[in-house]
Design a protein around this motif. Structure first.
Motif, mmCIF file in Angstrom:
data_model
loop_
_atom_site.group_PDB
_atom_site.id
_atom_site.type_symbol
_atom_site.label_atom_id
_atom_site.label_comp_id
_atom_site.label_asym_id
_atom_site.label_seq_id
_atom_site.Cartn_x
_atom_site.Cartn_y
_atom_site.Cartn_z
ATOM 1 N N UNK A 41 -35.933 64.293 30.619
ATOM 2 C CA UNK A 41 -35.440 63.368 31.646
ATOM 3 C C UNK A 41 -34.355 62.451 31.086
ATOM 4 N N UNK A 42 -33.225 62.426 31.762
ATOM 5 C CA UNK A 42 -32.116 61.542 31.388
ATOM 6 C C UNK A 42 -32.496 60.117 31.761
ATOM 7 N N UNK A 43 -32.225 59.196 30.871
ATOM 8 C CA UNK A 43 -32.633 57.796 31.105
ATOM 9 C C UNK A 43 -31.988 57.187 32.346
ATOM 10 N N UNK A 44 -30.856 57.735 32.783
ATOM 11 C CA UNK A 44 -30.189 57.208 33.983
ATOM 12 C C UNK A 44 -30.627 57.907 35.269
ATOM 13 N N UNK A 45 -31.661 58.737 35.173
ATOM 14 C CA UNK A 45 -32.232 59.303 36.385
ATOM 15 C C UNK A 45 -32.083 60.791 36.573
ATOM 16 N N UNK A 46 -31.249 61.448 35.802
ATOM 17 C CA UNK A 46 -31.089 62.894 35.935
ATOM 18 C C UNK A 46 -32.086 63.650 35.067
ATOM 19 N N UNK A 47 -31.890 64.956 34.994
ATOM 20 C CA UNK A 47 -32.754 65.814 34.197
ATOM 21 C C UNK A 47 -31.893 66.780 33.405
ATOM 22 N N UNK A 48 -32.071 66.801 32.079
ATOM 23 C CA UNK A 48 -31.401 67.771 31.230
ATOM 24 C C UNK A 48 -32.220 69.055 31.207
ATOM 25 N N UNK A 49 -31.532 70.186 31.325
ATOM 26 C CA UNK A 49 -32.189 71.486 31.416
ATOM 27 C C UNK A 49 -31.566 72.429 30.394
ATOM 28 N N UNK A 50 -32.378 72.929 29.479
ATOM 29 C CA UNK A 50 -31.926 73.911 28.507
ATOM 30 C C UNK A 50 -32.351 75.293 28.956
ATOM 31 N N UNK B 298 -32.150 79.692 28.521
ATOM 32 C CA UNK B 298 -32.085 80.746 27.514
ATOM 33 C C UNK B 298 -30.968 81.735 27.876
ATOM 34 N N UNK B 299 -29.720 81.251 27.716
ATOM 35 C CA UNK B 299 -28.586 82.119 27.992
ATOM 36 C C UNK B 299 -27.528 81.498 28.875
ATOM 37 N N UNK B 300 -27.881 80.446 29.607
ATOM 38 C CA UNK B 300 -26.922 79.808 30.506
ATOM 39 C C UNK B 300 -26.417 78.479 30.010
ATOM 40 N N UNK B 301 -26.842 78.074 28.812
ATOM 41 C CA UNK B 301 -26.413 76.794 28.262
ATOM 42 C C UNK B 301 -27.263 75.631 28.740
ATOM 43 N N UNK B 302 -26.635 74.469 28.815
ATOM 44 C CA UNK B 302 -27.286 73.200 29.125
ATOM 45 C C UNK B 302 -26.779 72.683 30.463
ATOM 46 N N UNK B 303 -27.688 72.169 31.285
ATOM 47 C CA UNK B 303 -27.288 71.582 32.569
ATOM 48 C C UNK B 303 -27.869 70.184 32.719
ATOM 49 N N UNK B 304 -27.118 69.350 33.398
ATOM 50 C CA UNK B 304 -27.623 68.057 33.843
ATOM 51 C C UNK B 304 -27.779 68.144 35.352
ATOM 52 N N UNK B 305 -29.024 67.955 35.820
ATOM 53 C CA UNK B 305 -29.316 67.994 37.255
ATOM 54 C C UNK B 305 -29.411 66.561 37.748
ATOM 55 N N UNK B 306 -28.558 66.235 38.712
ATOM 56 C CA UNK B 306 -28.542 64.876 39.252
ATOM 57 C C UNK B 306 -28.015 64.940 40.685
ATOM 58 N N UNK B 307 -28.672 64.218 41.575
ATOM 59 C CA UNK B 307 -28.260 64.192 42.989
ATOM 60 C C UNK B 307 -28.129 65.600 43.570
ATOM 61 N N UNK B 308 -29.120 66.463 43.231
ATOM 62 C CA UNK B 308 -29.185 67.835 43.749
ATOM 63 C C UNK B 308 -28.003 68.706 43.306
ATOM 64 N N UNK B 309 -27.334 68.331 42.208
ATOM 65 C CA UNK B 309 -26.225 69.116 41.678
ATOM 66 C C UNK B 309 -26.454 69.416 40.208
ATOM 67 N N UNK B 310 -25.981 70.586 39.763
ATOM 68 C CA UNK B 310 -26.045 70.985 38.367
ATOM 69 C C UNK B 310 -24.664 70.871 37.740
#
Length: 198
Positions: A141-150, A152-164
């Motif tokens: 969980x990102x401290x500012x309210x989003x979610x970091x997602x790792x 297996x093959x697509x890299x890293x995403x930050x999910x925030x406000x229903x957007x990746x």
């Protein structure tokens, strides 16, 4: 039941709870609690849905959430196990990562998508929703309210406000297989990949 040691030496997950107990998830030996020098093991004989424990999380209420390989998600509360699976709406019954966001929703990384458990109901995000890869290995969980997602093959995403928002080897990651995440007190995100850490 109390045992003198672990039943399985291949460990997939560790968690220290707020009482200071160490919880150990293993590759076939179930779930073990180490407290006051004593190992106590819980297996399918005790209500755990699978003896392969991939991920662990303690929520704000003190319940222990257990991600298993093939048995879905388990909740241990007041000494009893409750099981949640694809029959309840979970994306897949192999749960590799568990995180809780600021709103109290539980996020679950599986190899068939990202599920959210909110107010007792599951919803799932997949590639068609913007997730870069359906195989989710790490969550933070990102401290500012989003979610970091790792993934297996697509890299890293930050999910925030229903957007990746996705980062990959094109942005400098050593690999698009992201297996671990940690944010330090300065706000820096540490990323463990198959090709090294950044």
């Amino acid at each position: 039941k109390n045992t003198p040691a672990l039943h399985c030496n291949l460990i997939y997950s560790l968690l220290e709870d707020r009482q200071g107990s160490l919880w150990i998830g293993s590759a076939g030996g179930g779930l073990t609690r180490f407290r006051n020098g004593i190992f106590t093991t819980f297996t399918t004989k005790d209500g755990l849905s699978s003896d392969v424990v991939l991920s662990l999380h303690e929520d704000r209420a003190g319940a222990l959430w257990i991600g298993t390989d093939g048995g879905g998600l388990n909740r241990l509360q007041n000494g009893r196990f409750a099981v949640f699976s694809t029959k309840d709406g979970l994306a897949n019954d192999a749960v590799y990562a568990i995180a809780e966001d600021a709103a109290g929703s539980l996020w679950l990384g599986t190899h068939a998508g990202l599920s959210r458990l909110k107010k007792g109901r599951f919803s799932t995000y997949r590639i068609k929703d913007g997730l870069p890869n359906d195989y989710v290995r790490a969550l933070y969980p990102e401290r500012n309210g989003g979610l970091w997602i790792g993934t297996n093959g697509g890299g890293l995403s930050l999910f925030n406000d229903e957007r990746f928002e996705t980062y990959s080897t094109r942005n400098g990651l050593p690999s698009n297989a992201v297996w671990s995440l940690w944010q330090d007190t300065s706000g820096s995100l540490w990323i463990g990949t198959v090709g090294g850490g950044v």
